[in-house]
Design an enzyme around this catalytic site. Structure first.
Site, PDB file in Angstrom:
ATOM      1  N   HIS A 223       0.828  -1.207   0.000  1.00 19.78           N
ATOM      2  CA  HIS A 223       0.000   0.000   0.000  1.00 19.78           C
ATOM      3  C   HIS A 223       0.866   1.261   0.000  1.00 19.78           C
ATOM      4  CE1 HIS A 223      -3.307   2.648   0.687  1.00 19.78           C
ATOM      5  NE2 HIS A 223      -2.853   3.015   1.867  1.00 19.78           N
TER       6      HIS A 223
ATOM      7  N   ASP B  95      -6.668   9.238  -6.116  1.00 17.12           N
ATOM      8  CA  ASP B  95      -6.418  10.157  -4.994  1.00 17.12           C
ATOM      9  C   ASP B  95      -4.987  10.670  -5.089  1.00 17.12           C
ATOM     10  OD1 ASP B  95      -4.862   8.065  -3.982  1.00 17.12           O
ATOM     11  OD2 ASP B  95      -6.469   7.335  -2.695  1.00 17.12           O
TER      12      ASP B  95
ATOM     13  N   LYS C  74      -9.721  13.429  -3.781  1.00 18.14           N
ATOM     14  CA  LYS C  74     -10.733  12.717  -2.991  1.00 18.14           C
ATOM     15  C   LYS C  74     -10.640  13.113  -1.523  1.00 18.14           C
ATOM     16  CE  LYS C  74      -9.738   8.514  -1.463  1.00 18.14           C
ATOM     17  NZ  LYS C  74      -9.471   7.055  -1.377  1.00 18.14           N
TER      18      LYS C  74
ATOM     19  N   ASP D 268     -11.638  -1.950  -2.191  1.00 21.82           N
ATOM     20  CA  ASP D 268     -12.228  -2.593  -1.013  1.00 21.82           C
ATOM     21  C   ASP D 268     -13.752  -2.477  -1.136  1.00 21.82           C
ATOM     22  OD1 ASP D 268     -12.981  -3.447   1.499  1.00 21.82           O
ATOM     23  OD2 ASP D 268     -11.472  -2.324   2.573  1.00 21.82           O
TER      24      ASP D 268
ATOM     25  N   GLY E 132     -15.194  -0.299  -2.920  1.00 26.43           N
ATOM     26  CA  GLY E 132     -15.447   0.161  -4.285  1.00 26.43           C
ATOM     27  C   GLY E 132     -15.817   1.635  -4.353  1.00 26.43           C
TER      28      GLY E 132
HETATM   29  C1  R5P Z   1      -6.510   4.101  -0.258  1.00 24.12           C
HETATM   30  O1  R5P Z   1      -5.598   4.871  -0.010  1.00 24.12           O
HETATM   31  C2  R5P Z   1      -6.347   2.924  -1.177  1.00 24.12           C
HETATM   32  O2  R5P Z   1      -5.324   3.144  -2.114  1.00 24.12           O
HETATM   33  C3  R5P Z   1      -7.652   2.622  -1.891  1.00 24.12           C
HETATM   34  O3  R5P Z   1      -8.011   3.736  -2.681  1.00 24.12           O
HETATM   35  C4  R5P Z   1      -8.752   2.330  -0.913  1.00 24.12           C
HETATM   36  O4  R5P Z   1      -8.326   1.391   0.036  1.00 24.12           O
HETATM   37  C5  R5P Z   1      -9.985   1.809  -1.639  1.00 24.12           C
HETATM   38  O5  R5P Z   1     -10.992   1.605  -0.704  1.00 24.12           O
HETATM   39  P1  R5P Z   1     -12.530   1.601  -1.134  1.00 24.12           P
HETATM   40  O6  R5P Z   1     -12.665   0.695  -2.306  1.00 24.12           O
HETATM   41  O7  R5P Z   1     -13.242   1.089   0.104  1.00 24.12           O
HETATM   42  O8  R5P Z   1     -12.910   3.020  -1.451  1.00 24.12           O
END
Ligand code: R5P
Length: 311
Positions: A127, A167, A191, A221, A223
């Protein structure tokens, strides 16, 4: 060299072993009636260079415990070197204190893996790159970008492509992909996240009108991030939005959200074993990362360069 598989992603472990033309190590990773995990390795591993393939994906705690117990069994069986192969490193997003009196669980998990007896770690698209520093043992972080770039160039190489980071934190990753796509232009979605599991798109930095946008991120995760970003890009006049994500966590109703979204397609890799729902979605496609991990394992075993895989 030996490849030992936990239960989190057997198809990927088999594919990695297939790439290396090795059988999986004969072992049982099973549960007692009370749910405790038990590991038994049925062949000699004394003096061997062993790679344990286990994603700490959902159920994260069970899969993590399996990994730790596998490592312990190998250490006690006198394996020469143990590498924890973590196609997906769960807990990675807990890499800093978001507030007072909160943990840094990514560091705790890194400590657990090291204390269990791992000598090295091999991960994919951590990550944050600095998580490598949470381990006080050699840690290789592989990138999914070459696999994604090859797929994009094969399918859409003739289109006007624009790489988009969903982001600000993902800009380095997006720039790396853009470089592989003949220096495609870059845009950023600004974002704001109010609370975990929900996101709100604020702004798009860059002119996406008429462009075929490639959204890139490490994890999908719930989405929310992706679906909101795709909608915002279409609202700004993008010609299409396709997303490439390394780790398809796809929790809760994420598959449904993606299927009903403005996305043309979501492409994930198999670092996490895709669910039946994900495989059934007409908008989700899976790329395999097995040859990349297999080649990295081969190079680690041969003590040759891993970074040159990404030149
Ligand atoms: C956040 O910094 C990660 O790079 C993903 O953007 C994030 O974990 C995605 O989560 P979700 O699908 O719940 O928005």
């Amino acid at each position: 060299m030996k490849i030992l598989a936990g239960n989190s992603n057997l198809p990927l472990a088999r594919a990695i072993a297939g790439y290396l033309e090795l059988p999986l190590t004969n072992a049982d990773v099973r549960r007692f009636a009370d749910d405790e995990i038990f590991v038994e390795i049925h062949e000699n591993v004394r003096g061997e260079d062993v790679f344990v393939v286990q994603s700490t994906s959902a159920p994260a705690n069970d899969n993590l415990m399996e990994l730790l117990i596998c490592i312990d069994a190998l250490r006690r069986a006198s394996a020469k070197r143990i590498t924890a192969v973590l196609p997906y490193f769960g807990y990675a997003r807990q890499d800093r204190k978001p507030g007072p009196r909160t943990p840094i669980s990514a560091k705790l998990v890194a400590n657990l893996i090291t204390t269990a007896g791992a000598d090295r770690v091999l991960a994919v698209d951590l990550h944050a790159g600095q998580i490598q520093g949470f381990f006080d043992i050699p840690t290789d972080n592989l990138y999914g970008a070459p696999v994604m770039a090859a797929d994009i160039l094969t399918r859409s190489g003739d289109q006007d492509l624009m790489v988009v980071s969903p982001d600000v934190g993902g800009v380095v990753r997006a720039r790396a992909l853009a470089r592989r796509l003949n220096n495609a232009p870059l845009a950023i979605v600004d974002k704001r996240r109010d609370k975990p599991g929900s996101s709100e798109v604020m702004n798009i930095i860059g002119d996406v009108a008429g462009q075929h946008c490639i959204l890139i991120d490490d994890i999908i995760d719930s989405g929310g991030t992706l679906v909101n970003a795709a909608q915002a890009l279409m609202d700004e006049g993008a010609a299409s939005v396709t997303a490439y994500l390394t780790h398809g966590v796809l929790s809760g109703s994420a598959v449904e959200r993606v299927t009903n979204s403005a996305l043309k397609e979501l492409v994930i890799t198999d670092t996490i074993q895709p669910t039946a729902a994900a495989l059934a979605s007409p908008k989700i496609r899976v790329l395999t990362i097995a040859p990349l991990i297999g080649e990295a394992i081969h190079r680690i075993a041969e003590e040759s360069s891993v970074s040159s895989l990404f030149d």
